[in-house]
Motif scaffolding. Structure first.
Motif, short mmCIF file in Angstrom:
data_model
loop_
_atom_site.label_atom_id
_atom_site.label_comp_id
_atom_site.label_asym_id
_atom_site.label_seq_id
_atom_site.Cartn_x
_atom_site.Cartn_y
_atom_site.Cartn_z
N ALA A 66 47.84 -3.94 -8.88
CA ALA A 66 49.18 -3.49 -8.53
C ALA A 66 49.80 -4.35 -7.44
O ALA A 66 50.98 -4.74 -7.53
CB ALA A 66 49.13 -2.03 -8.09
N SER A 150 49.12 4.87 -12.84
CA SER A 150 48.53 3.69 -12.19
C SER A 150 47.36 3.13 -12.99
O SER A 150 47.26 1.92 -13.20
CB SER A 150 48.09 4.04 -10.77
OG SER A 150 47.14 5.08 -10.77
N TYR A 153 48.46 1.32 -16.05
CA TYR A 153 48.96 -0.01 -15.70
C TYR A 153 47.80 -0.98 -15.48
O TYR A 153 47.84 -2.12 -15.96
CB TYR A 153 49.83 0.07 -14.45
CG TYR A 153 50.36 -1.26 -13.98
CD1 TYR A 153 51.43 -1.87 -14.63
CD2 TYR A 153 49.79 -1.91 -12.89
CE1 TYR A 153 51.91 -3.10 -14.21
CE2 TYR A 153 50.26 -3.14 -12.46
CZ TYR A 153 51.33 -3.72 -13.12
OH TYR A 153 51.80 -4.94 -12.70
N TYR A 154 46.77 -0.52 -14.77
CA TYR A 154 45.60 -1.37 -14.56
C TYR A 154 44.97 -1.77 -15.89
O TYR A 154 44.63 -2.94 -16.13
CB TYR A 154 44.54 -0.65 -13.71
CG TYR A 154 44.99 -0.23 -12.34
CD1 TYR A 154 46.03 -0.88 -11.69
CD2 TYR A 154 44.37 0.84 -11.68
CE1 TYR A 154 46.44 -0.49 -10.43
CE2 TYR A 154 44.78 1.23 -10.42
CZ TYR A 154 45.81 0.57 -9.79
OH TYR A 154 46.22 0.96 -8.55
N LYS A 157 47.24 -4.26 -17.94
CA LYS A 157 47.19 -5.63 -17.44
C LYS A 157 45.85 -6.30 -17.75
O LYS A 157 45.80 -7.48 -18.09
CB LYS A 157 47.46 -5.64 -15.93
CG LYS A 157 48.89 -5.30 -15.56
CD LYS A 157 49.86 -6.26 -16.21
CE LYS A 157 51.30 -5.93 -15.89
NZ LYS A 157 52.25 -6.85 -16.56
N GLU A 170 50.32 -4.47 -26.45
CA GLU A 170 50.72 -3.50 -25.44
C GLU A 170 50.90 -2.11 -26.06
O GLU A 170 50.45 -1.10 -25.50
CB GLU A 170 52.00 -3.96 -24.76
CG GLU A 170 51.84 -5.23 -23.95
CD GLU A 170 53.09 -5.57 -23.17
OE1 GLU A 170 54.04 -4.75 -23.19
OE2 GLU A 170 53.13 -6.64 -22.53
N LYS A 174 48.74 1.35 -25.27
CA LYS A 174 49.40 2.57 -24.80
C LYS A 174 49.08 3.76 -25.69
O LYS A 174 48.84 4.87 -25.20
CB LYS A 174 50.91 2.34 -24.73
CG LYS A 174 51.33 1.36 -23.65
CD LYS A 174 52.82 1.06 -23.69
CE LYS A 174 53.20 0.04 -22.63
NZ LYS A 174 54.65 -0.31 -22.68
#
Length: 232
Positions: A66, A150, A153-154, A157, A170, A174
């Motif tokens: 982040a 969070s 997101y980690y 990436k 992506e 998700k």
């Protein structure tokens, strides 16, 4: 959410201020008494480390993902910002939670019962403020929701770094993440925490090795930053 939680905890501590010295004494005695040491200091430390990592992720390397998205001319300053997170999360919030519990409803007999976690915290808050379970529930939901965001997101990436930055990759991640949110909600909490501890341990090993290997680089960056800072 953190402010809401801290204000509620602070209000309870103010209303029970006469019990604070006793509570601090109980915590100190429980941590450093001969009985505690002889009764399994290593085991208690392991549990403490597990919960600390679960609370603030210190040593996992996840926060670096982040913070690496921040645009700054001084990466070292972002490291200082990152140091605040474990302090606020564990030292401030967890300490206030412990004090609220000990000054209100905690009984050593509860250690052998199933009362723990959010249930114990809710009882502690409700014992002084009958309406407190409502803001506590809101804070807990927000804590959980922000954690999911969070960690998604980690994971995104990390996965796109390995599989490539493509829309299909992506979207696939998700959907996969949302599926496991549903599965995680249906699994017993104890089993889920044990699984999380095991996976977190696997993540920590390479990160701690990387920290050791990159320590000289960090030292050079710190020296350079202090030299530049001294010029102003």
């Amino acid at each position: 959410m953190a402010v809401l939680y801290l204000l509620s905890a602070l209000l309870i501590l103010v209303l029970n201020v006469e019990r604070l010295p006793t509570a601090i004494g109980q915590i100190w005695q429980g941590a450093f008494s001969p009985e505690s040491i002889s009764g399994g200091l290593i085991g208690v430390m392991i549990v403490g480390f597990r919960r600390a990592v679960f609370s603030n992720e210190a040593g996992l390397g996840s926060a670096a993902i982040a913070h690496s998205a921040v645009r700054t001319d001084e990466p070292v300053t972002e490291g200082f910002v990152a140091l605040l997170e474990p302090f606020i999360d564990t030292v401030v919030i967890c300490t206030m939670t412990a004090l609220v519990i000990v000054t209100t409803v905690y009984d050593p007999a509860l250690a052998s019962t199933e009362v723990s976690g959010i249930e114990l915290t809710t009882r502690a808050f409700a014992s002084t403020l009958s309406w407190s379970p409502v803001p506590l529930s809101i804070a807990a939901v927000l804590f959980a929701f922000s954690t999911m965001i969070s960690w998604s997101y980690y994971g995104l990436k990390s996965f796109t770094y390995l599989a490539g930055h493509r829309p299909a990759v992506e979207i696939g991640f998700k959907l996969f993440f949302c599926l496991f949110i549903v599965l995680g909600s249906s699994i017993q909490l104890g089993a889920l925490i044990d699984l999380s501890d095991a996976l977190i341990f696997l993540v920590a090993i390479p990160n701690l090795l990387g920290l050791y290997l990159l320590a000289p680089v960090l030292k050079e960056e710190m020296i350079s930053y202090r030299e530049r800072l001294g010029r102003f």
